[in-house]
Design an enzyme around this catalytic site. Structure first.
Site, PDB file in Angstrom:
ATOM      1  N   ASN A  35       0.834  -1.212   0.000  1.00 35.47           N
ATOM      2  CA  ASN A  35       0.000   0.000   0.000  1.00 35.47           C
ATOM      3  C   ASN A  35       0.869   1.262   0.000  1.00 35.47           C
ATOM      4  O   ASN A  35       0.503   2.286   0.576  1.00 35.47           O
ATOM      5  CB  ASN A  35      -0.931  -0.036   1.225  1.00 35.47           C
ATOM      6  CG  ASN A  35      -2.071   0.947   1.112  1.00 35.47           C
ATOM      7  OD1 ASN A  35      -2.419   1.386   0.026  1.00 35.47           O
ATOM      8  ND2 ASN A  35      -2.627   1.331   2.239  1.00 35.47           N
ATOM      9  N   PHE A  80       3.936  -0.500  12.545  1.00 35.01           N
ATOM     10  CA  PHE A  80       2.834   0.123  11.805  1.00 35.01           C
ATOM     11  C   PHE A  80       2.165  -0.863  10.845  1.00 35.01           C
ATOM     12  O   PHE A  80       1.028  -0.643  10.444  1.00 35.01           O
ATOM     13  CB  PHE A  80       3.346   1.275  10.923  1.00 35.01           C
ATOM     14  CG  PHE A  80       3.970   2.428  11.662  1.00 35.01           C
ATOM     15  CD1 PHE A  80       3.188   3.385  12.279  1.00 35.01           C
ATOM     16  CD2 PHE A  80       5.355   2.567  11.717  1.00 35.01           C
ATOM     17  CE1 PHE A  80       3.765   4.457  12.939  1.00 35.01           C
ATOM     18  CE2 PHE A  80       5.937   3.638  12.373  1.00 35.01           C
ATOM     19  CZ  PHE A  80       5.139   4.590  12.987  1.00 35.01           C
ATOM     20  N   SER A 124      -5.555   2.138  17.865  1.00 38.43           N
ATOM     21  CA  SER A 124      -6.541   3.086  17.331  1.00 38.43           C
ATOM     22  C   SER A 124      -7.601   3.390  18.375  1.00 38.43           C
ATOM     23  O   SER A 124      -7.958   2.517  19.191  1.00 38.43           O
ATOM     24  CB  SER A 124      -7.197   2.451  16.107  1.00 38.43           C
ATOM     25  OG  SER A 124      -8.340   3.176  15.740  1.00 38.43           O
ATOM     26  N   TYR A 149     -11.258  -4.928  11.508  1.00 38.82           N
ATOM     27  CA  TYR A 149     -10.056  -4.100  11.641  1.00 38.82           C
ATOM     28  C   TYR A 149      -9.900  -3.670  13.102  1.00 38.82           C
ATOM     29  O   TYR A 149      -8.829  -3.807  13.693  1.00 38.82           O
ATOM     30  CB  TYR A 149     -10.160  -2.878  10.714  1.00 38.82           C
ATOM     31  CG  TYR A 149      -9.309  -1.720  11.141  1.00 38.82           C
ATOM     32  CD1 TYR A 149      -7.945  -1.701  10.865  1.00 38.82           C
ATOM     33  CD2 TYR A 149      -9.844  -0.650  11.856  1.00 38.82           C
ATOM     34  CE1 TYR A 149      -7.150  -0.640  11.294  1.00 38.82           C
ATOM     35  CE2 TYR A 149      -9.068   0.402  12.286  1.00 38.82           C
ATOM     36  CZ  TYR A 149      -7.721   0.399  12.002  1.00 38.82           C
ATOM     37  OH  TYR A 149      -6.939   1.440  12.441  1.00 38.82           O
ATOM     38  N   LYS A 153      -6.956  -4.590  16.202  1.00 36.58           N
ATOM     39  CA  LYS A 153      -6.242  -3.651  17.082  1.00 36.58           C
ATOM     40  C   LYS A 153      -6.454  -4.044  18.543  1.00 36.58           C
ATOM     41  O   LYS A 153      -5.516  -4.061  19.352  1.00 36.58           O
ATOM     42  CB  LYS A 153      -6.722  -2.208  16.846  1.00 36.58           C
ATOM     43  CG  LYS A 153      -6.406  -1.655  15.471  1.00 36.58           C
ATOM     44  CD  LYS A 153      -4.897  -1.495  15.284  1.00 36.58           C
ATOM     45  CE  LYS A 153      -4.520  -0.967  13.925  1.00 36.58           C
ATOM     46  NZ  LYS A 153      -3.090  -1.072  13.628  1.00 36.58           N
TER      47      LYS A 153
HETATM   48  C1  UD1 Z   1     -12.446   5.447  10.770  1.00 40.42           C
HETATM   49  C2  UD1 Z   1     -12.584   4.107  11.406  1.00 40.42           C
HETATM   50  C3  UD1 Z   1     -11.505   3.915  12.436  1.00 40.42           C
HETATM   51  C4  UD1 Z   1     -10.138   4.135  11.813  1.00 40.42           C
HETATM   52  C5  UD1 Z   1     -10.106   5.526  11.197  1.00 40.42           C
HETATM   53  C6  UD1 Z   1      -8.799   5.831  10.491  1.00 40.42           C
HETATM   54  C7  UD1 Z   1     -14.967   3.481  11.333  1.00 40.42           C
HETATM   55  C8  UD1 Z   1     -16.197   3.203  12.137  1.00 40.42           C
HETATM   56  N1  UD1 Z   1     -13.910   3.913  12.001  1.00 40.42           N
HETATM   57  O1  UD1 Z   1     -12.707   6.434  11.750  1.00 40.42           O
HETATM   58  O2  UD1 Z   1     -11.587   2.608  12.933  1.00 40.42           O
HETATM   59  O3  UD1 Z   1      -9.143   4.003  12.796  1.00 40.42           O
HETATM   60  O4  UD1 Z   1     -11.161   5.640  10.233  1.00 40.42           O
HETATM   61  O5  UD1 Z   1      -8.662   5.067   9.351  1.00 40.42           O
HETATM   62  O6  UD1 Z   1     -14.954   3.305  10.134  1.00 40.42           O
HETATM   63  N2  UD1 Z   1     -17.576  11.108   6.893  1.00 40.42           N
HETATM   64  C9  UD1 Z   1     -18.484  11.663   6.005  1.00 40.42           C
HETATM   65  N3  UD1 Z   1     -18.312  11.424   4.674  1.00 40.42           N
HETATM   66  C10 UD1 Z   1     -17.282  10.686   4.168  1.00 40.42           C
HETATM   67  C11 UD1 Z   1     -16.348  10.129   5.083  1.00 40.42           C
HETATM   68  C12 UD1 Z   1     -16.529  10.343   6.439  1.00 40.42           C
HETATM   69  O7  UD1 Z   1     -19.439  12.338   6.407  1.00 40.42           O
HETATM   70  O8  UD1 Z   1     -17.194  10.512   2.937  1.00 40.42           O
HETATM   71  C13 UD1 Z   1     -17.730  11.377   8.336  1.00 40.42           C
HETATM   72  C14 UD1 Z   1     -17.922  10.141   9.178  1.00 40.42           C
HETATM   73  O9  UD1 Z   1     -19.278   9.811   9.280  1.00 40.42           O
HETATM   74  C15 UD1 Z   1     -17.314  10.591  10.511  1.00 40.42           C
HETATM   75  C16 UD1 Z   1     -16.197  11.532  10.096  1.00 40.42           C
HETATM   76  O10 UD1 Z   1     -16.518  11.957   8.773  1.00 40.42           O
HETATM   77  O11 UD1 Z   1     -18.257  11.317  11.266  1.00 40.42           O
HETATM   78  C17 UD1 Z   1     -14.817  10.895  10.083  1.00 40.42           C
HETATM   79  O12 UD1 Z   1     -14.865   9.703   9.299  1.00 40.42           O
HETATM   80  P1  UD1 Z   1     -13.544   8.881   8.903  1.00 40.42           P
HETATM   81  O13 UD1 Z   1     -12.528   9.821   8.343  1.00 40.42           O
HETATM   82  O14 UD1 Z   1     -13.974   7.735   8.045  1.00 40.42           O
HETATM   83  O15 UD1 Z   1     -12.981   8.379  10.279  1.00 40.42           O
HETATM   84  P2  UD1 Z   1     -13.715   7.548  11.460  1.00 40.42           P
HETATM   85  O16 UD1 Z   1     -14.974   6.939  10.989  1.00 40.42           O
HETATM   86  O17 UD1 Z   1     -13.788   8.417  12.650  1.00 40.42           O
END
Ligand code: UD1
Length: 332
Positions: A35, A80, A124, A149, A153
């Site tokens: 990756n 990592f 995480s 995933y 962890k």
């Molecule tokens: C996710 C993972 C977490 C991982 C982290 C880093 C889940 C439940 N958790 O965290 O285990 O360690 O990524 O890789 O998947 N959002 C949008 N639109 C998008 C993408 C995200 O609205 O297209 C929102 C999500 O709903 C959330 C926030 O943005 O509220 C952050 O999302 P994201 O960046 O995917 O991280 P996490 O979900 O917090």
């Protein structure tokens, strides 16, 4: 003596390599490049002026990993390497458990064989699940993970706690990352998601540059100030510096210790979109969509333990994160 970085050419590993080299440490990187690419090693050299040693290998390949420990005097390891796509882990649980657990167990066997005593692990905030309200302290309950995933962890944390108990002269540090975003301010290294990004910031930068039509905001009916999900976004360079601090801590202590690496500040999805638009003077088209399964409303850290014991604190703000992420997107 050198510090071995497994998965050291990935997003967080490469930034950590830069900060370790800046702190005058000798760095050896192993990565199977599944990756990432070897170009990252050139970029690390370009930023720091020093080329880290690099060996292409799969950490589950015991003989190859053992040879690296024989070739270089390894003082400690920052681990990592691992599969990290949440959605993919739901579709391919066997591959995720096999890969993330196998690599860790192989690494531990080789570490033991070479009498290496320091290990830092990339955990995480996902291990907190939705067991308790934010801010999460390190002693909050863990488990209830929503995907394989996250469970890998959680399981690796259990394995490492067990190893620390059995081997009291070892020093093991578990770092629970919140939401790492941004990129190196040189614009030379950053996050390169495979395919359609799952995480918020890469999706925003790809929308801004025109690769994606619009951002879907997953839910605006959460119990948060503006209804969108709240997270603790941390600049990847701050996160990388947290590893340098953790390594120093491991040099002075034994046993297993857990630290949150976050800012302690929660921002909503709309806060991030607005900050990105303001920092970079560019519009991000978005639409409100249904909630994404597995998401929780609010997740942010209590970072006070790392401040107290590691002497580490995140220094960069959301504008820095948005500006650096955009610079990287334009360069990559
Ligand atoms: C996710 C993972 C977490 C991982 C982290 C880093 C889940 C439940 N958790 O965290 O285990 O360690 O990524 O890789 O998947 N959002 C949008 N639109 C998008 C993408 C995200 O609205 O297209 C929102 C999500 O709903 C959330 C926030 O943005 O509220 C952050 O999302 P994201 O960046 O995917 O991280 P996490 O979900 O917090």
């Amino acid at each position: 003596m050198a510090i071995l970085l497994t998965g050291g050419s990935g997003f967080i590993g490469s930034h950590t390599a830069v900060e370790l080299i800046n702190a005058k440490e000798k760095v050896v990187i192993v990565d199977d490049l599944s990756n990432s690419s070897e170009v990252i090693i050139d970029k690390i050299e370009k930023i720091t002026g020093i080329r880290p040693e690099f060996r292409k290998l799969d950490v589950a390949d015991k003989a190859a990993l053992d040879a690296v420990f024989t070739e270089f005097p390894i003082d400690g390891v920052i681990h990592f390497a691992g599969f990290k796509a949440v959605g993919e882990s739901v579709a391919k649980p066997i591959e995720y458990y096999r890969n993330n657990l196998d690599t860790t167990l192989t690494l531990l066997e080789v570490v033991r064989a070479h009498n290496c005593k320091k290990l830092i692990f990339s955990s995480s905030a996902t291990v907190y699940g939705d067991n308790s309200p934010a801010p999460f302290r390190e002693d909050a309950p863990t488990g209830n993970c929503t995907n394989p995933y996250g469970w890998t962890k959680y399981m690796i944390e259990q394995i490492l706690q067990g190893v620390a108990k059995a081997c009291p002269e070892m020093s093991i540090v578990l770092l629970r990352y919140f939401n790492p975003i941004g990129a190196h301010e040189s614009g030379l290294i950053g996050e390169r998601p495979n395919g359609i990004p799952n995480n918020l910031l890469p999706y925003i930068t790809q929308t801004a540059i025109g690769i994606r039509d619009h951002l879907s905001i997953y839910g605006d009916d959460y119990p948060t100030p503006d209804g969108t999900g709240v997270r603790d976004y941390i600049h990847v360079v701050d996160l990388a510096k947290g590893h340098v601090a953790a390594y120093k801590y491991a040099c002075q202590n034994t046993g297993a210790e857990v630290f949150n690496l976050g800012t302690g500040i929660g921002y909503s999805v709309l806060d991030v979109v607005k900050a990105f638009e303001k920092a970079n003077q560019i519009k991000v088209k978005y639409e409100i969509s249904p909630r994404r399964p597995g998401d929780i409303a609010t997740c942010y850290s209590d970072p006070s333990k790392a401040a107290k014991l590691l002497g580490w604190k995140a220094e960069k703000n959301l504008v820095d994160m948005c500006r650096d992420a955009w610079r990287w997107q334009q360069n990559c």
